[in-house]
Design a protein around this motif. Structure first.
Motif, PDB file in Angstrom:
ATOM      1  N   LYS A 157      -7.848 -25.895   7.580  1.00 35.95           N
ATOM      2  CA  LYS A 157      -6.897 -26.937   7.844  1.00 35.95           C
ATOM      3  C   LYS A 157      -6.221 -27.347   6.622  1.00 35.95           C
TER       4      LYS A 157
ATOM      5  N   GLU B  23      -2.970 -29.061   7.401  1.00 30.82           N
ATOM      6  CA  GLU B  23      -3.357 -29.700   8.528  1.00 30.82           C
ATOM      7  C   GLU B  23      -4.320 -30.672   8.497  1.00 30.82           C
TER       8      GLU B  23
ATOM      9  N   ARG C  60      -4.179 -39.969  21.947  1.00 26.31           N
ATOM     10  CA  ARG C  60      -2.968 -39.267  21.828  1.00 26.31           C
ATOM     11  C   ARG C  60      -2.210 -40.081  20.592  1.00 26.31           C
TER      12      ARG C  60
ATOM     13  N   VAL D  37      -3.524 -39.222  17.439  1.00 25.33           N
ATOM     14  CA  VAL D  37      -3.265 -37.896  16.648  1.00 25.33           C
ATOM     15  C   VAL D  37      -1.688 -38.131  16.442  1.00 25.33           C
ATOM     16  N   GLU D  38      -0.854 -38.373  17.020  1.00 26.84           N
ATOM     17  CA  GLU D  38       0.570 -38.418  16.951  1.00 26.84           C
ATOM     18  C   GLU D  38       1.420 -39.484  16.209  1.00 26.84           C
TER      19      GLU D  38
ATOM     20  N   SER E 173      -6.583 -33.618  16.636  1.00 32.37           N
ATOM     21  CA  SER E 173      -6.253 -33.135  18.056  1.00 32.37           C
ATOM     22  C   SER E 173      -6.989 -34.277  18.958  1.00 32.37           C
ATOM     23  N   ASN E 174      -6.655 -34.207  20.292  1.00 30.31           N
ATOM     24  CA  ASN E 174      -7.001 -35.075  21.025  1.00 30.31           C
ATOM     25  C   ASN E 174      -8.325 -34.689  21.887  1.00 30.31           C
TER      26      ASN E 174
ATOM     27  N   GLU F 239      -8.406 -34.621  25.950  1.00 32.26           N
ATOM     28  CA  GLU F 239      -7.558 -33.701  26.716  1.00 32.26           C
ATOM     29  C   GLU F 239      -8.481 -32.692  27.238  1.00 32.26           C
ATOM     30  N   ARG F 240      -9.607 -32.224  26.321  1.00 34.47           N
ATOM     31  CA  ARG F 240     -10.348 -31.246  26.986  1.00 34.47           C
ATOM     32  C   ARG F 240     -11.856 -31.570  27.150  1.00 34.47           C
TER      33      ARG F 240
END
Length: 412
Positions: free
Chosen positions: A73, A78, A170, A173-174, A181-182, A185-186
């Motif tokens: 990353k 990232e 979220r 992350v954003e 990452s969230n 979501e997974r």
């Protein structure tokens, strides 16, 4: 919002890092009972390469795996700086930051979910240490005994928890950029068995209920709820200025709720107003209700407190508390099923909630062949797909006869 990891000079490298109790090998070392790794990351503002220490791993292999992922990353630009803020701390700051843009009732619901179901279980964990498996385990634990006195939680409640966590992570992350990452979501939610809306009376049962409700001064409320499908808070917020008896329509402009003992008026659930048509019988009911309210006002005289023009008020003109009409529903059903005077009915009314009048309205219309988008508009659903999902069982029942209808139209 983020908090940084406090580091100390490493005696071998001279760089900022944890005090070592073992040698640094290929960017990994042990301190006490936990493992650390270090990578070099370019500062986005200065372009200078700096060491970043990350610790708290149970094994050397865990630290190496995280190191390898971080190196990839970092090369891609990232990499997200390690942070020691906990889940509970982040959620507290997140909810405060969003208080100005969330409706009061929704804000209270979010806080209750966070404080009751999330913080007691994972509130003390590092935010950046949360993985999909962490959230999956949370859901399993809540299902097994996350309710009051260790009672099991329903899958529906888990869905609410999931919705809040998904929004919060979220933003992590954003917006706050403290996660790459969230994990929500997974995460895997417990499988839900499709459920239909609450008890749906047939037209005959609804007529029986309204007949007993007619004896109460708030009969017009229950009639309007059944004949429009409007929500409780929407009707209790309704003003006479939004009722057009000549045009046979009412305009739903807002909603009301009580939060911590305070009456809060705001927009509808979707934030949009809507016009709902009413039939001649409902117009007659509202006219009679207005006449009785005028009599109450005359009787109260100077003591009348209804200055805001609410359609539904107490005998003194005060707005009706939402709990009043909700608690009145089972009382009226009991009056029908076990009357003090006269014989018991042949067919007792099944238990139903006030909100079920909304379901009865929608179900009756759908079974009568009213298009889904028309029903959605009456209910105030922002998208007909919501109506399709909630009332899928009703739509399937109507579709079952579609082949016969078409064949009959073709003269077969």
């Amino acid at each position: 919002m983020s908090k940084t990891l406090v580091a100390t000079p490493d005696p071998e490298s001279g760089k900022k890092g944890p005090k070592s109790s073992s040698k640094l090998r290929d960017g990994v070392m042990k301190r006490g009972t936990t493992w650390y790794y270090v990578i070099r990351v370019k500062d986005r503002e200065t372009g200078e390469s700096k060491p970043k220490w990350v610790g708290g791993f149970a094994t050397e292999d865990d630290a190496k795996a995280a190191r390898d992922e971080a190196r990839v990353k970092a090369r891609r630009g990232e990499y997200v700086d390690r942070n020691v803020i906990t889940v509970g701390e982040y959620l507290d700051e997140w909810i405060e930051a969003h208080a100005v843009e969330i409706k009061p009732k929704t804000l209270k619901d979010y806080r209750d979910i966070i404080n009751r179901y999330v913080k007691p279980h994972i509130g003390g964990q590092k935010l950046q240490a949360v993985r999909p498996a962490t959230i999956t385990k949370l859901y399993r634990d809540l299902m097994a005994g996350g309710g009051k006195n260790g009672r099991k939680l329903s899958a529906r409640t888990i869905d609410y928890v999931h919705a809040v966590l998904r929004k919060a992570f979220r933003d992590a992350v954003e917006i706050d950029q403290v996660l790459p990452s969230n994990p929500v979501e997974r995460a895997k939610r417990p499988r839900r068995t499709p459920t239909e809306p609450g008890t749906v009376w047939n037209p005959e049962q609804l007529r029986a209920f309204l007949a007993i409700a007619r004896r109460h001064r708030l009969f017009a409320f229950f009639h309007l709820a059944a004949y429009t499908g409007a929500r409780r808070g929407e009707l209790l917020n309704l003003r006479w200025s939004s009722v057009d008896l000549e045009a046979c329509e009412i305009t739903i402009t807002g909603s009301v709720a009580f939060i911590d003992g305070e009456r809060i008026e705001g927009t509808t659930k979707t934030g949009r107003s809507r016009v709902v048509s009413i039939d001649a019988g409902t117009v007659a009911v509202l006219k009679e209700h207005r006449r009785k309210q005028a009599a109450d006002k005359l009787l109260a005289g100077k003591e009348w407190r209804g200055s805001n023009g609410h359609v539904f008020t107490t005998g003194w003109g005060d707005p009706i508390h939402p709990d009043t009409v909700s608690s009145l529903m089972p009382t009226l059903i009991k009056s029908h099923n076990a009357p003090k005077d006269g014989p018991k009915p042949v067919e007792p009314l099944p238990r139903a909630r006030l909100h079920d009048l909304r379901h009865i309205h929608a179900t009756t219309l759908l079974l009568a062949g009213v298009p889904v988008h028309v029903v959605a508009a009456r209910l105030g659903h922002v998208d007909p797909s919501i109506t399709l999902r909630v009332y899928a069982h009703v739509i399937r029942a109507a579709e079952a006869s579609a082949a016969e209808i078409f064949a009959k139209a073709m003269g077969e």
